[in-house]
Design a protein around this motif. Structure first.
Motif, PDB file in Angstrom:
ATOM      1  N   GLN A 179      18.444 -82.414  -3.552  1.00 49.89           N
ATOM      2  CA  GLN A 179      19.628 -82.215  -4.399  1.00 49.89           C
ATOM      3  C   GLN A 179      19.844 -80.728  -4.688  1.00 49.89           C
ATOM      4  O   GLN A 179      20.987 -80.251  -4.734  1.00 49.89           O
ATOM      5  N   ARG A 182      21.620 -79.329  -1.780  1.00 53.37           N
ATOM      6  CA  ARG A 182      23.022 -79.731  -1.826  1.00 53.37           C
ATOM      7  C   ARG A 182      23.787 -78.914  -2.870  1.00 53.37           C
ATOM      8  O   ARG A 182      24.892 -78.433  -2.596  1.00 53.37           O
ATOM      9  N   ASP A 183      23.207 -78.726  -4.019  1.00 52.67           N
ATOM     10  CA  ASP A 183      23.874 -77.976  -5.102  1.00 52.67           C
ATOM     11  C   ASP A 183      24.050 -76.501  -4.757  1.00 52.67           C
ATOM     12  O   ASP A 183      24.887 -75.817  -5.348  1.00 52.67           O
ATOM     13  N   TYR A 186      24.188 -76.368   0.784  1.00 52.77           N
ATOM     14  CA  TYR A 186      23.736 -76.917   2.075  1.00 52.77           C
ATOM     15  C   TYR A 186      24.476 -78.248   2.262  1.00 52.77           C
ATOM     16  O   TYR A 186      24.237 -79.207   1.529  1.00 52.77           O
ATOM     17  N   GLY A 187      25.356 -78.323   3.259  1.00 55.17           N
ATOM     18  CA  GLY A 187      26.244 -79.478   3.396  1.00 55.17           C
ATOM     19  C   GLY A 187      25.538 -80.782   3.677  1.00 55.17           C
ATOM     20  O   GLY A 187      25.882 -81.825   3.138  1.00 55.17           O
ATOM     21  N   ARG A 188      24.513 -80.716   4.527  1.00 55.45           N
ATOM     22  CA  ARG A 188      23.783 -81.943   4.882  1.00 55.45           C
ATOM     23  C   ARG A 188      22.271 -81.666   4.813  1.00 55.45           C
ATOM     24  O   ARG A 188      21.811 -80.603   5.245  1.00 55.45           O
ATOM     25  N   VAL A 189      21.545 -82.625   4.226  1.00 60.58           N
ATOM     26  CA  VAL A 189      20.100 -82.492   4.086  1.00 60.58           C
ATOM     27  C   VAL A 189      19.448 -83.781   4.583  1.00 60.58           C
ATOM     28  O   VAL A 189      19.953 -84.872   4.317  1.00 60.58           O
ATOM     29  N   CYS A 209      24.745 -92.146  -0.323  1.00 64.14           N
ATOM     30  CA  CYS A 209      25.150 -90.789   0.080  1.00 64.14           C
ATOM     31  C   CYS A 209      25.164 -90.628   1.599  1.00 64.14           C
ATOM     32  O   CYS A 209      24.231 -91.043   2.277  1.00 64.14           O
ATOM     33  N   ASP A 211      25.674 -87.445   2.740  1.00 63.25           N
ATOM     34  CA  ASP A 211      25.314 -86.032   2.953  1.00 63.25           C
ATOM     35  C   ASP A 211      23.810 -85.819   2.856  1.00 63.25           C
ATOM     36  O   ASP A 211      23.318 -84.731   3.144  1.00 63.25           O
ATOM     37  N   VAL A 212      23.074 -86.867   2.430  1.00 65.13           N
ATOM     38  CA  VAL A 212      21.615 -86.813   2.468  1.00 65.13           C
ATOM     39  C   VAL A 212      21.153 -88.008   3.303  1.00 65.13           C
ATOM     40  O   VAL A 212      21.343 -89.164   2.930  1.00 65.13           O
ATOM     41  N   PRO A 274      21.446 -81.570  10.103  1.00 69.20           N
ATOM     42  CA  PRO A 274      21.329 -81.123   8.705  1.00 69.20           C
ATOM     43  C   PRO A 274      21.148 -79.614   8.625  1.00 69.20           C
ATOM     44  O   PRO A 274      20.784 -78.969   9.601  1.00 69.20           O
TER      45      PRO A 274
END
Ligand code: SS9
Ligand code: MG
Ligand code: ZN
Length: 343
Positions: A179, A182-183, A186-189, A209, A211-212, A274
């Motif tokens: 998280q 992401r915050d 970083y668009g995708r993890v 989600c 995006d993760v 990612p």
């Protein structure tokens, strides 16, 4: 590779774990972290840093405020209720009952947990906070340009849900790191969990989600903890459909078979493209682990590290499980050394 470690892990020193109808010496013991640290230093893996203080904001990006508040006062509340032993949950909302928060500490322990083996006592809160700071410090190193960093977390985190503790976990360090990435844009993890047990908390936290991407290789939940999540038909829901992958293996699975699942997971990660990888590292996949049933050898962890490096992603390792304390240092640091030599 740099390692982040906090001596405050030793504030978590519960004396009991409910197991087989007995209160045993906990498998998740302080010597686990000390043994890994000693091996990091013995192998000159890299600099060892103490964590920075990030406060509770990044923790509450993953965990609910009421759950965090519960953990902060649980031990005091338990003692105030005049309980003689360590705080152990013993009552839960079964089928047909209500998931509402009671006032009583026994009810609150059950509301905020999913398993009974994870006792709480003085210092658990401080250790869990320090473990999250260790993970966030490793994330800051990687966000600052390090190729990879090792968050030597204790207590572990991958079983913790947004508002549930269990499986020796309180704050989900891997999810908190994901998280944070992401915050920070970083668009995708991707979060890959290679612990013997399903990363049920991490899966649940990001289940909606896209995006993760969460992936986990683990022992068949029909046979082992956490029993009630981690099956291969759990692929995500809503926006998250297709962004969760569980790969399940039977007893006595050797690396030659397990690594086929690793390959599948790595290919899924590569396709996801990612911007960062969080690797939830448990080494309870080891052949001599006392509570698990895979057959990985110490040299397999070197191979694992090399494979992870070939993903070519900024990587934060969060320490999760591993209960053969004599072997945990070699096995955990082998992953880092395998990664470093292939990076
Ligand atoms: N008799 C073994 C019961 C184990 N229950 C909790 C396992 C948590 C693993 C954390 S990686
Ligand atoms: Mg796993
Ligand atoms: Zn485990």
């Amino acid at each position: 590779m740099k390692t982040v470690f906090s001596p405050l892990h030793s504030r978590r020193h519960v004396k009991t774990e409910l197991d087989g109808g007995l209160l045993i010496e906990p498998h998740e013991k302080p010597s686990r972290a000390e043994t890994i640290l000693a091996r990091v230093k013995d192998q000159a893996l890299g600099e060892v840093l103490e964590p920075e203080e990030f406060g509770l904001e990044p923790v509450r990006r993953v965990h609910t405020a009421d759950y965090v508040a519960f953990l902060e006062t649980c031990w005091q509340d338990w003692q105030a209720a005049g309980k003689p032993g360590e705080a152990i949950p013993a009552v839960w909302a079964g089928r047909g009952m209500r998931h509402r928060l009671p006032k009583d500490i026994d009810g609150r322990l059950g509301y905020y947990s999913f398993a009974a083996e994870t006792s709480i006592s003085d210092g658990t809160w401080e250790a869990a906070r320090a473990s999250a700071n260790v993970a966030l410090t490793a994330q800051k190193l990687v966000a600052g340009g390090e190729r990879a960093a090792f968050a030597l977390c204790r207590p572990p985190g991958h079983h913790a849900h947004a508002d549930l503790f269990g499986g020796y976990c309180f704050f989900n360090n891997a999810a908190i790191v994901a998280q944070a990435f992401r915050d920070q844009g970083y668009g995708r993890v991707a979060v890959l969990d290679v612990d013997f047990h399903h990363g049920n908390g991490t899966q649940a936290i990001f289940y909606q989600c896209s995006d993760v991407l969460t992936l986990s290789l683990h022992g068949d939940p029909d046979l082992v903890f956490p029993h009630f999540l981690g099956f291969e038909d759990e692929t995500g829901e809503g926006d998250g459909e297709g962004y969760n992958l569980n790969i399940v293996y039977p007893p006595n699975t050797p690396y030659s078979v397990w690594s086929q699942g690793l390959e599948t997971a790595c290919e899924r990660i590569a396709a996801f493209q990612p911007d960062a990888l969080v690797l939830a590292l448990g080494v309870d996949t080891f052949e001599d682990d006392p509570i698990s049933f895979f057959k990985l050898t110490s040299s397999d962890y070197l191979t694992l590290g090399e494979r992870l490096a070939r993903l070519g992603l900024p990587t934060v390792f969060t320490m999760e499980g591993g209960y053969d304390v004599d072997a945990i240092g070699v096995n955990a640091v082998n992953v880092m050394q395998g990664f470093d030599r292939a990076a």
